[in-house]
Enzyme design. Structure first.
Site, PDB file in Angstrom:
ATOM      1  N   ASP A 208       0.832  -1.202   0.000  1.00  0.00           N
ATOM      2  CA  ASP A 208       0.000   0.000   0.000  1.00  0.00           C
ATOM      3  C   ASP A 208       0.872   1.260   0.000  1.00  0.00           C
ATOM      4  O   ASP A 208       1.885   1.319   0.705  1.00  0.00           O
ATOM      5  CB  ASP A 208      -0.860  -0.029   1.274  1.00  0.00           C
ATOM      6  CG  ASP A 208      -1.928   1.047   1.288  1.00  0.00           C
ATOM      7  OD1 ASP A 208      -2.795   1.026   0.402  1.00  0.00           O
ATOM      8  OD2 ASP A 208      -1.907   1.908   2.198  1.00  0.00           O
TER       9      ASP A 208
ATOM     10  N   GLU B 130      14.751 -14.848   1.148  1.00  0.00           N
ATOM     11  CA  GLU B 130      15.045 -15.871   2.158  1.00  0.00           C
ATOM     12  C   GLU B 130      14.157 -17.093   1.945  1.00  0.00           C
ATOM     13  O   GLU B 130      14.372 -18.135   2.552  1.00  0.00           O
ATOM     14  CB  GLU B 130      14.776 -15.315   3.575  1.00  0.00           C
ATOM     15  CG  GLU B 130      15.756 -14.247   4.018  1.00  0.00           C
ATOM     16  CD  GLU B 130      15.277 -13.535   5.281  1.00  0.00           C
ATOM     17  OE1 GLU B 130      14.314 -14.000   5.944  1.00  0.00           O
ATOM     18  OE2 GLU B 130      15.860 -12.484   5.614  1.00  0.00           O
TER      19      GLU B 130
HETATM   20  C1  NOJ Z   1      -4.511   2.910  -0.876  1.00  0.00           C
HETATM   21  C2  NOJ Z   1      -5.637   1.984  -0.538  1.00  0.00           C
HETATM   22  O1  NOJ Z   1      -5.964   1.246  -1.681  1.00  0.00           O
HETATM   23  C3  NOJ Z   1      -6.767   2.850  -0.049  1.00  0.00           C
HETATM   24  O2  NOJ Z   1      -7.954   2.124   0.102  1.00  0.00           O
HETATM   25  C4  NOJ Z   1      -6.344   3.501   1.240  1.00  0.00           C
HETATM   26  O3  NOJ Z   1      -7.342   4.409   1.646  1.00  0.00           O
HETATM   27  C5  NOJ Z   1      -5.037   4.276   1.066  1.00  0.00           C
HETATM   28  N1  NOJ Z   1      -4.067   3.542   0.330  1.00  0.00           N
HETATM   29  C6  NOJ Z   1      -4.426   4.600   2.402  1.00  0.00           C
HETATM   30  O4  NOJ Z   1      -3.946   3.429   3.013  1.00  0.00           O
END
Ligand code: NOJ
Length: 560
Positions: free
Chosen positions: A213, A267
């Site tokens: 993310d 790893e």
């Molecule tokens: C991207 C994620 O896909 C989204 O749903 C989220 O709100 C933001 N990153 C923050 O983590």
């Protein structure tokens, strides 16, 4: 470093992801086994046979970790556990075991840019006070102004409002998303080490890989004085500088972090896979996807490319080139949990931009009046086009049912922080997160026995999986057939444009060949065109004799 034993779930093929179809599960909205109105891990396990039959290779789970759900789980309170409402680590193990039995891999979401404010580290930081080591795991600063009453910089939160919140002792902390999501300080070795521990924790439990993310946000320029953004407030990829000089996003130092992650992935045997969610200029995508970093990076270009032949060809060409530069394969995405579902986007006038789509949501999906039938027809054509491309296709739960966006959720039901943070100007992402309809009849259309955390709209049952199964004209059967054919057809990573005649794009045609003797023709226009000679393998809509109708894609064997 000795290679770690390979637990159940990860198979032996290190390259499985290169041409994979990865199905995204948004756990809260997928299937609810315990009847509390929130989808859970046992619900996912119960539906794995459906996903195996659909023909996907892997299942990516959006966050299922303990969370107060301030941002749908992307606010993680504990990276190494399962939210009690969603299950237990034993349930997770049972899911991985069942996935392995069915030949499916499990990919989990990892959220390294920020935690939840409920994370024990953030609670320690609040308690420990200014100047403490605990505060050094996050980004705390004194404010500006005589009494420190102004935020340290002018940085906005991606969800609206300032990116800083003040705590009772007067300091401010940084959150590029909601205030409940404090950003980590990645200059701190303890943060780096802790994420390595988390990567190993899940890798030891049989996950085949990670979706990373906000991968482009970790390495901020935190040197004093922090730099204001001034006029350049936008975080849109094409408005970021192309030389890594932004104080927050896509800085070169982020790549060092992922080289460290790669050493952890290696790893394992097979090495763990990762895909970066990096909202960067496409020309800066390659390093994230390189073999010494994450290995693959999302290409979100289809989300903003109008369904027009010329634009689609350009997008495909550039995405393939960027993936080649990285030694990776491209990814393809038509929908995910952050965007309006593509049948609804395509139901709006061609060329509708992201802000047009947001404005449409604010009218509860009324203005401009969408053409739902055409939108779905276009979505089917786009799907067959996407599934024929070299690389990995990411399919968002419910797109195989042709689900539209639920555009008319009542404002009191909205849960996305974007709604509140934007002061009610942007409706947000709840409309693509409405729990799935599994059955036409029954409580919450088979989602679970205890209602659903977001209301399902009237008519949701007409999209149910149980009535689509076996109906050869349904969207579900189109996906099933395409995914099964794809297993045999997609044998390598090359694509050649079949028709380079000037004007072909203006006529609305996208035409390419794949090795193994087949080719793909999309008619992205309002007029039908003659169907080439040859055997039809699959078409996105019925074909009248000798014709490729408007908004239809066909997969064909080459003429002998
Ligand atoms: C991207 C994620 O896909 C989204 O749903 C989220 O709100 C933001 N990153 C923050 O983590």
């Amino acid at each position: 470093m000795p290679q770690r034993p390979h637990p159940v779930g990860t198979g032996t093929d290190a390259d499985w992801w290169r041409q994979a179809v990865v199905y995204q599960v948004y756990p809260r909205s997928f299937a609810d086994a315990d009847g509390d109105g929130i989808g859970d891990i046992r619900g996912v396990t119960s539906r794995l046979p459906y996903l195996a039959e659909l023909g996907v290779d892997a299942v990516w789970l959006s966050p299922f970790y303990p969370s107060e759900l301030a941002d749908g789980g992307y606010d993680v309170a504990d990276y190494r556990d399962v939210d009690p409402r969603l299950g237990t680590l034993d349930d997770f193990h049972a899911m991985v075991t069942e996935a392995d039995r069915l030949g499916l891999k499990i990919v989990v979401d990892i959220v390294p840019n920020h935690s939840s404010h409920q994370h024990v580290w953030f609670q320690e930081a609040l308690a420990a006070g200014p100047g403490s080591a605990a505060r050094e795991r996050y980004v705390f600063r004194e404010g500006r102004g005589e009494q420190g009453e102004l935020p340290p910089t002018d940085w906005p939160s991606s969800f609206g409002g300032p990116a800083w919140t003040r705590v009772p002792d007067g300091q401010w902390y940084l959150h590029l998303y909601a205030p409940e999501q404090p950003d980590f300080n990645w200059d701190n070795p303890e943060v780096r080490e802790d994420f390595h521990t988390t990567l190993r924790f899940w890798s030891d439990r049989g996950v085949a890989g990670f979706r990373v993310d906000v991968a482009h946000g970790l390495a901020k320029d935190l040197a004093e004085p922090l730099r204001d953004l001034g006029e350049a407030q936008s975080y849109q990829p094409d408005e970021l500088p192309d030389d890594g000089s932004h104080p927050l996003w896509d800085r070169d130092a982020v790549h060092d972090i992922y080289r460290g992650w790669r050493r952890v992935f290696d790893e394992y045997e097979p090495p763990r896979f990762a895909v970066a969610e990096a909202w960067v200029r496409s020309s800066r995508r390659a390093p994230y996807a390189s073999a010494d970093e994450l290995g693959q990076a999302f290409n979100f270009d289809f989300l903003n490319t109008p369904l027009e032949a010329g634009a689609m060809r350009d997008t495909i060409d550039s995405a393939l080139a960027h993936a080649r530069d990285a030694g990776a394969t491209s990814t393809w995405v038509l929908s995910n949990h952050d965007v309006v579902r593509h049948p609804s986007r395509y139901a709006l006038p061609t060329g509708a931009t992201k802000s047009d789509v947001e404005a449409w949501l604010m009218t509860d999906g009324q203005e401009p009046s969408p053409d739902g039938e055409l939108g779905l027809r276009k979505a089917r054509a786009a799907t067959l086009l996407m599934l024929a491309l070299p690389g990995s296709a990411y399919v968002y739960q419910g797109e195989e049912l042709g689900l539209p966006e639920v555009a008319d959720l009542r404002t009191e039901d909205l849960q996305d922080p974007i709604w509140v943070r934007s002061g009610g100007r942007v409706k947000g992402r709840d409309g693509c997160r409405v729990p799935l309809p599994w059955t036409r009849e029954g409580a919450s259309h088979g989602f679970g026995s205890g209602g659903s955390w977001l209301p399902q709209p009237a008519g949701w049952g007409s999209y149910a999986a149980d009535i689509q199964a076996g109906d050869k004209d349904s969207v579900l059967e189109l996906y099933r057939e395409a995914l099964h054919l794809r297993r045999d057809l997609v044998t390598d990573e090359t694509l050649e444009w079949a028709d380079t005649t000037p004007g072909v794009a203006e006529r609305g045609l996208v035409h390419f060949t794949r090795s193994g003797g087949w080719h793909v023709l999309s008619n992205l226009s309002d007029e039908s065109v003659p169907l080439p000679q040859g055997t039809v393998l699959l078409a996105s809509n019925p074909l009248p004799e000798g014709e490729l109708p408007a908004w239809t894609t066909v997969w064909m064997r080459n003429q002998a």
